[in-house]
Design an enzyme around this catalytic site. Sequence first.
Site, mmCIF file in Angstrom:
data_model
loop_
_atom_site.group_PDB
_atom_site.id
_atom_site.type_symbol
_atom_site.label_atom_id
_atom_site.label_comp_id
_atom_site.label_asym_id
_atom_site.label_seq_id
_atom_site.Cartn_x
_atom_site.Cartn_y
_atom_site.Cartn_z
ATOM 1 N N ALA A 191 22.491 -44.844 -28.399
ATOM 2 C CA ALA A 191 23.118 -45.602 -29.487
ATOM 3 C C ALA A 191 22.505 -47.004 -29.511
ATOM 4 O O ALA A 191 23.213 -48.007 -29.493
ATOM 5 C CB ALA A 191 24.632 -45.647 -29.329
ATOM 6 N N LEU A 192 21.194 -47.052 -29.536
ATOM 7 C CA LEU A 192 20.463 -48.301 -29.340
ATOM 8 C C LEU A 192 20.753 -49.311 -30.448
ATOM 9 O O LEU A 192 20.952 -48.965 -31.606
ATOM 10 C CB LEU A 192 18.965 -48.018 -29.272
ATOM 11 C CG LEU A 192 18.504 -47.076 -28.154
ATOM 12 C CD1 LEU A 192 16.986 -46.959 -28.151
ATOM 13 C CD2 LEU A 192 19.012 -47.515 -26.796
ATOM 14 N N THR A 248 20.299 -54.005 -31.249
ATOM 15 C CA THR A 248 19.460 -55.177 -31.020
ATOM 16 C C THR A 248 19.508 -55.645 -29.571
ATOM 17 O O THR A 248 18.515 -56.148 -29.037
ATOM 18 C CB THR A 248 19.887 -56.325 -31.954
ATOM 19 O OG1 THR A 248 19.818 -55.869 -33.305
ATOM 20 C CG2 THR A 248 18.990 -57.532 -31.794
ATOM 21 N N GLY A 249 20.654 -55.466 -28.917
ATOM 22 C CA GLY A 249 20.751 -55.857 -27.515
ATOM 23 C C GLY A 249 19.767 -55.099 -26.648
ATOM 24 O O GLY A 249 19.099 -55.678 -25.777
ATOM 25 N N HIS A 250 19.651 -53.791 -26.869
ATOM 26 C CA HIS A 250 18.690 -53.001 -26.110
ATOM 27 C C HIS A 250 17.254 -53.434 -26.414
ATOM 28 O O HIS A 250 16.411 -53.501 -25.513
ATOM 29 C CB HIS A 250 18.842 -51.519 -26.452
ATOM 30 C CG HIS A 250 20.165 -50.944 -26.078
ATOM 31 N ND1 HIS A 250 21.069 -50.480 -27.008
ATOM 32 C CD2 HIS A 250 20.754 -50.761 -24.868
ATOM 33 C CE1 HIS A 250 22.134 -50.014 -26.392
ATOM 34 N NE2 HIS A 250 21.984 -50.186 -25.096
ATOM 35 N N GLY A 252 21.362 -56.301 -19.173
ATOM 36 C CA GLY A 252 22.041 -57.351 -19.915
ATOM 37 C C GLY A 252 23.185 -57.967 -19.126
ATOM 38 O O GLY A 252 23.876 -57.300 -18.350
ATOM 39 N N GLU A 253 23.406 -59.257 -19.353
ATOM 40 C CA GLU A 253 24.488 -59.969 -18.673
ATOM 41 C C GLU A 253 25.862 -59.629 -19.258
ATOM 42 O O GLU A 253 26.873 -59.997 -18.657
ATOM 43 C CB GLU A 253 24.246 -61.479 -18.737
ATOM 44 C CG GLU A 253 23.072 -61.920 -17.873
ATOM 45 C CD GLU A 253 22.892 -63.419 -17.838
ATOM 46 O OE1 GLU A 253 23.517 -64.109 -18.679
ATOM 47 O OE2 GLU A 253 22.129 -63.906 -16.996
ATOM 48 N N LYS A 254 25.915 -58.939 -20.381
ATOM 49 C CA LYS A 254 27.226 -58.526 -20.896
ATOM 50 C C LYS A 254 27.946 -57.666 -19.864
ATOM 51 O O LYS A 254 29.137 -57.826 -19.624
ATOM 52 C CB LYS A 254 27.090 -57.747 -22.205
ATOM 53 C CG LYS A 254 28.445 -57.336 -22.793
ATOM 54 C CD LYS A 254 28.297 -56.376 -23.953
ATOM 55 C CE LYS A 254 27.995 -54.976 -23.510
ATOM 56 N NZ LYS A 254 29.208 -54.248 -23.010
ATOM 57 N N SER A 299 27.208 -50.524 -27.682
ATOM 58 C CA SER A 299 27.199 -49.237 -28.375
ATOM 59 C C SER A 299 28.609 -48.806 -28.741
ATOM 60 O O SER A 299 28.830 -48.132 -29.749
ATOM 61 C CB SER A 299 26.544 -48.174 -27.492
ATOM 62 O OG SER A 299 25.192 -48.511 -27.233
#
EC number: 6.3.2.1
Length: 279
Positions: free
Chosen positions: A32-33, A35-37, A148-150, A187
């Site tokens: 479910a890619l 912009t973050g990916h 990612g830091e999320k 996602s």
Amino acid sequence: MKRITTRQELADCVTQWHKEGHTIGLVPTMGALHTGHLTLLKALEGKATRRIVSVFVNPIQFNNPDDFRLYPRGLDADAALLEQTGGADILYAPDVSQMYPDGFATRILVSGLDTMLCGADRPGHFDGVATIVTKLFMQTRANIAAFGEKDFQQLCIIRRMVQDLNLPVSILPVPTVRETDNLALSSRNKRLSPEQRTKAAHLPAALLACVAALKNGANPSATLATCRTTLEQAGFTLHYLEIRDGSTLQPTQPTAPTARLFVGASLGDIRLIDNMPLG
């Protein structure tokens, strides 16, 4: 970009790359890619001469069968996005039989970091994460991997695992990517109804207000209580809202150099997480 679905084909490819002197970068995903990916992939520019994006919805990190069943999937769309934007040399998309063949019985446990925050009410989740990430490191033979830091707790656990097991891979942290209303890209956001998506913006707004107050010296207990009330009134079910050290994940004061504010909250059955630095 080459699309690979088996361990053997992947092994043949990465063996040849290493013979040619390439540095391999990995972006592990569950698909479910968004912009973050793509930002993770871009972060590997200049650090890896060959880049792999893996897509695998990992069943052993879900403690809720419905969450696993409903997790967004769309491999063809993921492949099209990677083709369109460029940067990936391989899309590695194995099925369950490639990752967990019959008789699979081994898991990685990162003690101490897995029972707090998201781990407190998702037993076994981070065992599943650590296990699949280790397998992906071994299968891709990556030199560097971007996270990612999320998912900050996940990042801390993977760093600890790499250090403890002497895994030959460098971990590259990448700042959280946000929508225009500051909602962290995820996602899971695709599962939000229009009404829930509007409500979801209250999560980063409440965190930003809380961070600003804490930085201005407000009483931590009272400030966190106000933030909790704000989120509950906005329709969230709150799982945790805590100040933790960004290295150890232990409780700390908001004035500590690496302090971060962590939150986990749900809208209906959709769980959202976020974190922001206080330093």
